[in-house]
Design a protein around this motif. Structure first.
Motif, PDB file in Angstrom:
ATOM      1  N   MET A 171       5.558   7.654 -13.942  1.00 39.62           N
ATOM      2  CA  MET A 171       4.677   6.561 -13.530  1.00 39.62           C
ATOM      3  C   MET A 171       3.775   7.012 -12.403  1.00 39.62           C
ATOM      4  O   MET A 171       4.169   7.825 -11.570  1.00 39.62           O
ATOM      5  N   GLN A 172       2.556   6.452 -12.373  1.00 36.69           N
ATOM      6  CA  GLN A 172       1.578   6.798 -11.356  1.00 36.69           C
ATOM      7  C   GLN A 172       0.932   5.530 -10.808  1.00 36.69           C
ATOM      8  O   GLN A 172       0.933   4.483 -11.469  1.00 36.69           O
ATOM      9  N   LYS A 173       0.358   5.658  -9.619  1.00 36.62           N
ATOM     10  CA  LYS A 173      -0.380   4.555  -9.019  1.00 36.62           C
ATOM     11  C   LYS A 173      -1.472   4.107  -9.985  1.00 36.62           C
ATOM     12  O   LYS A 173      -2.178   4.924 -10.556  1.00 36.62           O
ATOM     13  N   GLY A 174      -1.580   2.798 -10.177  1.00 33.43           N
ATOM     14  CA  GLY A 174      -2.574   2.239 -11.085  1.00 33.43           C
ATOM     15  C   GLY A 174      -2.029   1.900 -12.455  1.00 33.43           C
ATOM     16  O   GLY A 174      -2.648   1.137 -13.201  1.00 33.43           O
ATOM     17  N   ASP A 175      -0.851   2.451 -12.817  1.00 33.56           N
ATOM     18  CA  ASP A 175      -0.231   2.092 -14.090  1.00 33.56           C
ATOM     19  C   ASP A 175       0.115   0.611 -14.093  1.00 33.56           C
ATOM     20  O   ASP A 175       0.427   0.029 -13.046  1.00 33.56           O
ATOM     21  N   VAL A 176       0.079  -0.005 -15.260  1.00 32.14           N
ATOM     22  CA  VAL A 176       0.475  -1.404 -15.407  1.00 32.14           C
ATOM     23  C   VAL A 176       1.693  -1.442 -16.326  1.00 32.14           C
ATOM     24  O   VAL A 176       1.634  -1.005 -17.476  1.00 32.14           O
ATOM     25  N   ILE A 177       2.789  -1.954 -15.789  1.00 32.81           N
ATOM     26  CA  ILE A 177       4.039  -2.049 -16.552  1.00 32.81           C
ATOM     27  C   ILE A 177       3.984  -3.327 -17.373  1.00 32.81           C
ATOM     28  O   ILE A 177       3.840  -4.428 -16.828  1.00 32.81           O
ATOM     29  N   MET A 178       4.084  -3.194 -18.681  1.00 38.99           N
ATOM     30  CA  MET A 178       4.030  -4.343 -19.588  1.00 38.99           C
ATOM     31  C   MET A 178       5.402  -4.684 -20.151  1.00 38.99           C
ATOM     32  O   MET A 178       5.626  -5.822 -20.571  1.00 38.99           O
ATOM     33  N   GLN A 179       6.307  -3.683 -20.159  1.00 40.12           N
ATOM     34  CA  GLN A 179       7.621  -3.916 -20.742  1.00 40.12           C
ATOM     35  C   GLN A 179       8.611  -2.910 -20.187  1.00 40.12           C
ATOM     36  O   GLN A 179       8.275  -1.753 -19.958  1.00 40.12           O
TER      37      GLN A 179
ATOM     38  N   GLY B 249      11.583   2.266  -7.728  1.00 38.54           N
ATOM     39  CA  GLY B 249      10.898   3.291  -6.946  1.00 38.54           C
ATOM     40  C   GLY B 249       9.396   3.157  -6.990  1.00 38.54           C
ATOM     41  O   GLY B 249       8.677   4.158  -6.935  1.00 38.54           O
ATOM     42  N   ILE B 250       8.920   1.926  -7.105  1.00 41.52           N
ATOM     43  CA  ILE B 250       7.484   1.681  -7.076  1.00 41.52           C
ATOM     44  C   ILE B 250       7.160   0.720  -5.948  1.00 41.52           C
ATOM     45  O   ILE B 250       8.023   0.006  -5.464  1.00 41.52           O
ATOM     46  N   ILE B 251       5.891   0.724  -5.559  1.00 40.54           N
ATOM     47  CA  ILE B 251       5.368  -0.315  -4.685  1.00 40.54           C
ATOM     48  C   ILE B 251       4.505  -1.178  -5.596  1.00 40.54           C
ATOM     49  O   ILE B 251       3.493  -0.715  -6.123  1.00 40.54           O
TER      50      ILE B 251
ATOM     51  N   HIS C 268       0.850  -1.190   0.000  1.00 43.58           N
ATOM     52  CA  HIS C 268       0.000   0.000   0.000  1.00 43.58           C
ATOM     53  C   HIS C 268       0.885   1.238   0.000  1.00 43.58           C
ATOM     54  O   HIS C 268       2.077   1.171   0.275  1.00 43.58           O
ATOM     55  N   SER C 269       0.304   2.357  -0.326  1.00 41.87           N
ATOM     56  CA  SER C 269       1.070   3.599  -0.485  1.00 41.87           C
ATOM     57  C   SER C 269       1.594   4.149   0.843  1.00 41.87           C
ATOM     58  O   SER C 269       2.427   5.051   0.843  1.00 41.87           O
ATOM     59  N   ASP C 270       1.141   3.612   1.977  1.00 43.68           N
ATOM     60  CA  ASP C 270       1.630   4.069   3.284  1.00 43.68           C
ATOM     61  C   ASP C 270       2.819   3.253   3.780  1.00 43.68           C
ATOM     62  O   ASP C 270       3.319   3.498   4.873  1.00 43.68           O
TER      63      ASP C 270
ATOM     64  N   VAL D  41       4.161   5.075  -5.925  1.00 47.06           N
ATOM     65  CA  VAL D  41       5.384   5.564  -6.557  1.00 47.06           C
ATOM     66  C   VAL D  41       6.139   6.431  -5.559  1.00 47.06           C
ATOM     67  O   VAL D  41       5.552   7.314  -4.931  1.00 47.06           O
ATOM     68  N   ASP D  42       7.421   6.153  -5.388  1.00 46.67           N
ATOM     69  CA  ASP D  42       8.268   6.941  -4.482  1.00 46.67           C
ATOM     70  C   ASP D  42       8.807   8.165  -5.199  1.00 46.67           C
ATOM     71  O   ASP D  42       9.453   8.049  -6.249  1.00 46.67           O
ATOM     72  N   GLU D  43       8.512   9.330  -4.627  1.00 47.76           N
ATOM     73  CA  GLU D  43       8.962  10.585  -5.233  1.00 47.76           C
ATOM     74  C   GLU D  43      10.493  10.625  -5.322  1.00 47.76           C
ATOM     75  O   GLU D  43      11.200  10.158  -4.432  1.00 47.76           O
ATOM     76  N   GLY D  44      10.988  11.177  -6.427  1.00 47.62           N
ATOM     77  CA  GLY D  44      12.415  11.344  -6.617  1.00 47.62           C
ATOM     78  C   GLY D  44      13.134  10.101  -7.127  1.00 47.62           C
ATOM     79  O   GLY D  44      14.331  10.140  -7.388  1.00 47.62           O
ATOM     80  N   LYS D  45      12.424   9.002  -7.287  1.00 46.56           N
ATOM     81  CA  LYS D  45      13.010   7.757  -7.788  1.00 46.56           C
ATOM     82  C   LYS D  45      12.766   7.653  -9.291  1.00 46.56           C
ATOM     83  O   LYS D  45      11.965   8.407  -9.860  1.00 46.56           O
ATOM     84  N   PRO D  46      13.444   6.726  -9.984  1.00 42.31           N
ATOM     85  CA  PRO D  46      13.315   6.639 -11.443  1.00 42.31           C
ATOM     86  C   PRO D  46      11.880   6.536 -11.951  1.00 42.31           C
ATOM     87  O   PRO D  46      11.543   7.168 -12.954  1.00 42.31           O
ATOM     88  N   ALA D  47      11.024   5.772 -11.277  1.00 39.71           N
ATOM     89  CA  ALA D  47       9.636   5.628 -11.737  1.00 39.71           C
ATOM     90  C   ALA D  47       8.910   6.969 -11.719  1.00 39.71           C
ATOM     91  O   ALA D  47       8.212   7.321 -12.672  1.00 39.71           O
ATOM     92  N   ALA D  48       9.059   7.718 -10.620  1.00 39.91           N
ATOM     93  CA  ALA D  48       8.402   9.027 -10.520  1.00 39.91           C
ATOM     94  C   ALA D  48       8.969   9.991 -11.559  1.00 39.91           C
ATOM     95  O   ALA D  48       8.219  10.734 -12.198  1.00 39.91           O
ATOM     96  N   ASN D  49      10.276   9.955 -11.739  1.00 40.27           N
ATOM     97  CA  ASN D  49      10.911  10.837 -12.729  1.00 40.27           C
ATOM     98  C   ASN D  49      10.442  10.527 -14.147  1.00 40.27           C
ATOM     99  O   ASN D  49      10.419  11.406 -15.005  1.00 40.27           O
ATOM    100  N   ALA D  50      10.064   9.266 -14.393  1.00 37.48           N
ATOM    101  CA  ALA D  50       9.576   8.859 -15.713  1.00 37.48           C
ATOM    102  C   ALA D  50       8.083   9.123 -15.882  1.00 37.48           C
ATOM    103  O   ALA D  50       7.531   8.920 -16.959  1.00 37.48           O
TER     104      ALA D  50
END
Length: 196
Positions: free
Chosen positions: A180-188, A152-154, A93-95, A169-178
């Motif tokens: 990415m948001q909560k609910g996104d689905v990474i396929m590749q 940088g994701i949960i 969870h995000s907490d 998504v953890d702020e300041g990490k690669p996922a946030a910098n790219a």
């Protein structure tokens, strides 16, 4: 940082590991949601697990099993010592690891139900022979998982669709910098297809 405590204990046990019949890992069981269910990993590490869990399941707790004995929690250290394991988990969870993970967010009724089920597992196994350890398909690794590189994701560990759904998504990490948001689905990722 990883599984330092459980790995150290299994390397320097305070009791003989031959006396350890199985290990039950309760790692984050307080945030049960019926839409996600209860993940129980390690069911392939002993033949008794799947039928026992099936006999104890109820309509109040939706159980999703995974046979793997290896995962990002302390049961892995015991599995690598040929000890049957079960890992109970109600999902990320995000907490997670944040001061916002407050007591009012706990699903106390569901957590009590999980604990009653685990008590029934222990009571049932107290009258049974020592469990037979079974190696799972992922058991070829001699080391616990490493956590040195982070996106940088949960992850949403309970997601059953194709890909990997992002639960935070953890702020300041690669996922946030790219972006990415909560609910996104990474396929590749690059040339690598992400199937789960």
């Amino acid at each position: 940082l990883g599984l330092y405590g459980s790995k150290y204990w299994t390397e320097h046990p305070t009791i003989n590991l031959n006396q350890v019949n199985y290990m039950i890992n309760l790692d984050m069981i307080g945030r049960y949601e019926s839409s996600k269910g209860l993940a129980v990993s390690g069911t392939g590490t002993a033949p008794v697990w799947e039928p026992l869990l099936k006999s104890l399941s109820s309509e109040k707790l939706i159980i999703k099993t995974d046979s793997s004995g290896v995962g990002p929690s302390d049961h892995t250290s015991f599995y690598l010592k040929n000890i049957p394991v079960l890992h109970f988990f109600t999902g990320s969870h995000s907490d997670y690891h944040k001061p916002t993970d407050d007591a009012d967010k706990i699903n106390y009724q569901a957590e009590a139900g999980i604990l009653v089920m685990i008590e029934k597992i222990i009571d049932t196994l107290n009258n049974k022979p020592v469990l037979t350890f079974t190696q799972t398909a992922d058991g070829n690794s001699s080391d616990a998982p490493s956590f040195k590189v982070r996106l940088g994701i949960i992850p949403d560990y309970m997601f059953e669709g194709p890909g990997l759904r992002v639960d935070g998504v953890d702020e300041g990490k690669p996922a946030a910098n790219a972006g990415m948001q909560k609910g996104d689905v990474i396929m590749q990722l690059g040339d690598t297809e992400v199937t789960d």
